[in-house]
Structure formats: structure tokens, C-alpha cells
Design a protein around this motif. Structure first.
Motif, short mmCIF file in Angstrom:
data_model
loop_
_atom_site.label_atom_id
_atom_site.label_comp_id
_atom_site.label_asym_id
_atom_site.label_seq_id
_atom_site.Cartn_x
_atom_site.Cartn_y
_atom_site.Cartn_z
N MET A 86 0.97 -1.31 -0.13
CA MET A 86 0.00 0.03 0.01
C MET A 86 0.85 1.24 -0.05
N TYR A 87 0.71 2.14 -0.87
CA TYR A 87 1.34 3.50 -0.87
C TYR A 87 1.01 4.26 0.14
N THR A 88 1.91 4.57 1.08
CA THR A 88 1.60 5.59 2.07
C THR A 88 2.50 6.48 2.30
N PRO A 89 2.07 7.90 2.19
CA PRO A 89 3.23 8.71 2.21
C PRO A 89 3.21 8.91 3.86
N ARG A 90 4.12 9.59 4.36
CA ARG A 90 4.43 9.61 5.54
C ARG A 90 3.44 10.50 6.36
N ASP A 91 2.93 11.56 5.86
CA ASP A 91 1.81 12.02 6.42
C ASP A 91 0.51 11.29 6.89
N PHE A 92 0.55 10.24 6.21
CA PHE A 92 -0.68 9.46 6.23
C PHE A 92 -0.54 7.86 7.09
N VAL A 93 0.49 7.67 7.50
CA VAL A 93 0.94 6.32 8.14
C VAL A 93 0.47 6.37 9.45
N GLU A 94 -0.25 5.49 9.69
CA GLU A 94 -0.81 4.97 11.06
C GLU A 94 -0.16 3.51 11.54
N ALA A 95 0.63 3.72 12.48
CA ALA A 95 1.59 2.62 12.86
C ALA A 95 1.21 2.12 14.32
N ARG A 96 -0.05 2.79 14.89
CA ARG A 96 0.06 2.39 16.56
C ARG A 96 -0.89 1.01 16.43
N LEU A 97 -0.51 -0.07 16.98
CA LEU A 97 -1.12 -1.09 17.00
C LEU A 97 -2.42 -1.19 17.21
N PRO A 98 -2.79 -0.69 18.60
CA PRO A 98 -4.06 -0.57 19.34
C PRO A 98 -5.07 0.23 18.18
N VAL A 99 -4.69 1.12 17.49
CA VAL A 99 -5.46 1.96 16.51
C VAL A 99 -5.56 1.08 15.16
N LEU A 100 -4.73 0.62 14.83
CA LEU A 100 -4.92 -0.51 13.87
C LEU A 100 -5.87 -1.93 14.36
N HIS A 101 -5.69 -2.11 15.27
CA HIS A 101 -6.70 -3.41 15.59
C HIS A 101 -7.96 -2.74 15.81
N GLU A 102 -8.39 -1.66 16.44
CA GLU A 102 -9.53 -1.12 16.54
C GLU A 102 -10.21 -1.00 15.13
N ALA A 103 -9.52 -0.62 14.31
CA ALA A 103 -10.06 -0.30 13.01
C ALA A 103 -10.57 -1.72 12.26
N ILE A 104 -9.48 -2.88 12.43
CA ILE A 104 -10.14 -4.12 12.00
C ILE A 104 -11.24 -4.53 12.86
N ARG A 105 -11.53 -4.17 14.02
CA ARG A 105 -12.52 -4.85 14.83
C ARG A 105 -13.89 -4.16 14.46
N ALA A 106 -13.51 -2.65 14.15
CA ALA A 106 -14.52 -1.96 13.52
C ALA A 106 -15.29 -2.16 12.28
N HIS A 107 -14.37 -2.80 11.59
CA HIS A 107 -14.68 -3.12 10.13
C HIS A 107 -14.16 -4.52 9.70
N ALA A 108 -14.88 -5.45 10.27
CA ALA A 108 -14.47 -6.76 10.53
C ALA A 108 -14.68 -7.68 9.27
N PHE A 109 -15.61 -7.22 8.28
CA PHE A 109 -15.87 -7.74 6.93
C PHE A 109 -14.84 -7.00 6.20
N GLY A 110 -13.92 -8.18 5.64
CA GLY A 110 -12.84 -7.64 5.00
C GLY A 110 -12.61 -8.67 3.67
N THR A 111 -11.51 -8.28 2.84
CA THR A 111 -11.32 -9.03 1.68
C THR A 111 -10.00 -9.86 2.03
N LEU A 112 -9.72 -11.11 1.59
CA LEU A 112 -8.86 -11.92 1.90
C LEU A 112 -8.26 -12.07 0.33
N VAL A 113 -7.13 -11.72 0.30
CA VAL A 113 -6.36 -11.87 -1.19
C VAL A 113 -5.14 -12.72 -1.19
N THR A 114 -5.07 -13.60 -2.29
CA THR A 114 -4.05 -14.46 -2.54
C THR A 114 -3.45 -14.23 -3.66
N ALA A 115 -2.09 -14.53 -4.05
CA ALA A 115 -1.60 -14.48 -5.46
C ALA A 115 -0.61 -15.79 -5.61
#
Length: 209
Positions: A1-30
Motif C-alpha cells: 500500500m502506497y502510504t506517504p509519511r503524513d498518512f501512516v498509522e502505525a499504532r497497533l491498538p489503533v490498527l486493531h480497533e479499525a480491524i475490529r470496527a470493520h471486520a468484514f474484510g477481503t482476503l487476497v492471495t496470489a
């Protein structure tokens, strides 16, 4: 994912909360067969491993995961909204503005394992049901144990569980952090006038980031 420095979110609790709040995801394989994607609800075990572990399940007929080896990607898309130049104060004077799109997204990577043990599947389905009943605000939450086991047990033979210990996780919070404060506030104010849930959520996120 292209992520310019201004837009980076690296705090694990925040990332976890976003996953939890939007739990219907897309699983991708290649793999040799190309790129495949499946849309599934996930359960996040936050404390299982350094970055957490994702769980999901698919129909046995969906051999999406079993036909691929190596790392997979789970995408969780949060709120998103179109940003009109009408929200920027400069638009009224110099007109040197263009639209953009603000959004929140999490990409989670790991090597999956599958399981068909009935006890593990029951545990996964119970956790997924509890999570989903809570999220939808059911007055009397339905529990897996409410259904007769002789009804549920045969259904377990039709699904495969997926466990993905996370090896890396990336977050992008594109909320106008690269813009002047007055532009962010103007865009957030314009969004807040919309009745849409996504627009309201992005307006709140822009004001709190």
C-alpha cells in the motif's frame, strides 16, 4: 500500500480497533493460478502473537486458500469520502484546488493455516456470532448454543477455518494531514453537513487526527 509519511498509522491498538470496527474484510492471495479475493468476516485475536491473529472461515468448496501457498493479504476498508474543493477556503479566491478522496484502510499480512476440527470451528463460529450480534445491537443476542447441536454439527462439515498469525500490518489514514489547518477544517465542516455515515465518520476522523 502506497502510504506517504503524513498518512501512516502505525499504532497497533489503533490498527486493531479499525480491524475490529470493520471486520468484514477481503482476503487476497496470489500464486500460479493468479490473484484471487474472497470477502469474509474476520475475528481478531489481539493478544495472540506479537501483532495479533486473524480468524475466518470459508465454504469447503471455496479452495481459495488451500490452492495457494505463502503470504496472504487481508484488507479492511474503513470509512471513506469524496472531498470537494468547495470545502477549501482558497477555492473561492484562486480556484487552484482539485478534488480528492479521504479514507481509512488497514492491510494485514500473514501465512495462513486451515483447520477442520469441529471443536475449533465451533469456537470460531461462537466468537464470530457474539461479535456480530454485539455489532448489530441485538436486544436479545443470538448465541450459537441456541441452535440444536444435531442441527449445527452437520454444517461444520461444510466449512474450513482459517487462521492467519499476522507478520506485518499497515495502516493508512488519509485525512488531509498534508493540508493547512484551515483546509482540513473547511473540508470536515462540509462533510459534516452530509447525512451519509461515511462522510460523518471521515469528518470526525479529520478533526481528531
Amino acid at each position: 500500500m502506497y502510504t506517504p509519511r503524513d498518512f501512516v498509522e502505525a499504532r497497533l491498538p489503533v490498527l486493531h480497533e479499525a480491524i475490529r470496527a470493520h471486520a468484514f474484510g477481503t482476503l487476497v492471495t496470489a500464486g500460479e493460478g493468479g490473484i484471487e479475493a474472497t470477502h469474509v468476516p474476520f475475528v481478531l485475536a489481539r493478544d495472540e502473537g506479537p501483532l495479533g491473529t486473524l480468524y475466518a472461515h470459508v465454504a469447503r468448496g471455496n479452495d481459495h486458500v488451500s490452492r495457494h501457498s505463502g503470504e496472504v493479504l487481508a484488507i479492511f476498508m474503513g470509512p471513506h469520502a469524496y472531498i470537494s474543493p468547495n470545502g477549501y477556503p482558497g477555492k473561492a479566491t484562486h480556484h487552484r484546488e482539485v478534488p480528492t478522496w479521504n479514507y481509512i484502510a488497514v492491510h494485514a499480512y500473514g501465512t495462513p493455516e486451515t483447520f477442520t476440527d469441529p471443536a475449533r470451528l465451533l469456537d470460531l463460529l461462537a466468537r464470530l456470532t457474539e461479535q456480530s450480534e454485539h455489532d448489530t445491537g441485538q436486544a436479545q443476542p443470538w448465541k450459537l448454543s441456541d441452535a440444536p447441536m444435531d442441527y449445527v454439527a452437520p454444517m461444520l462439515k461444510g466449512i474450513v477455518g482459517i487462521r492467519i498469525p499476522l507478520a506485518r500490518i499497515e495502516g493508512k489514514w488519509k485525512l488531509g494531514q498534508n493540508r493547512p489547518v484551515e483546509d482540513r477544517e473547511g473540508a470536515a465542516e462540509l462533510l459534516s453537513q452530509s447525512p451519509g455515515d461515511n462522510e460523518q465518520a471521515i469528518a470526525r476522523a479529520m478533526r481528531s487526527t
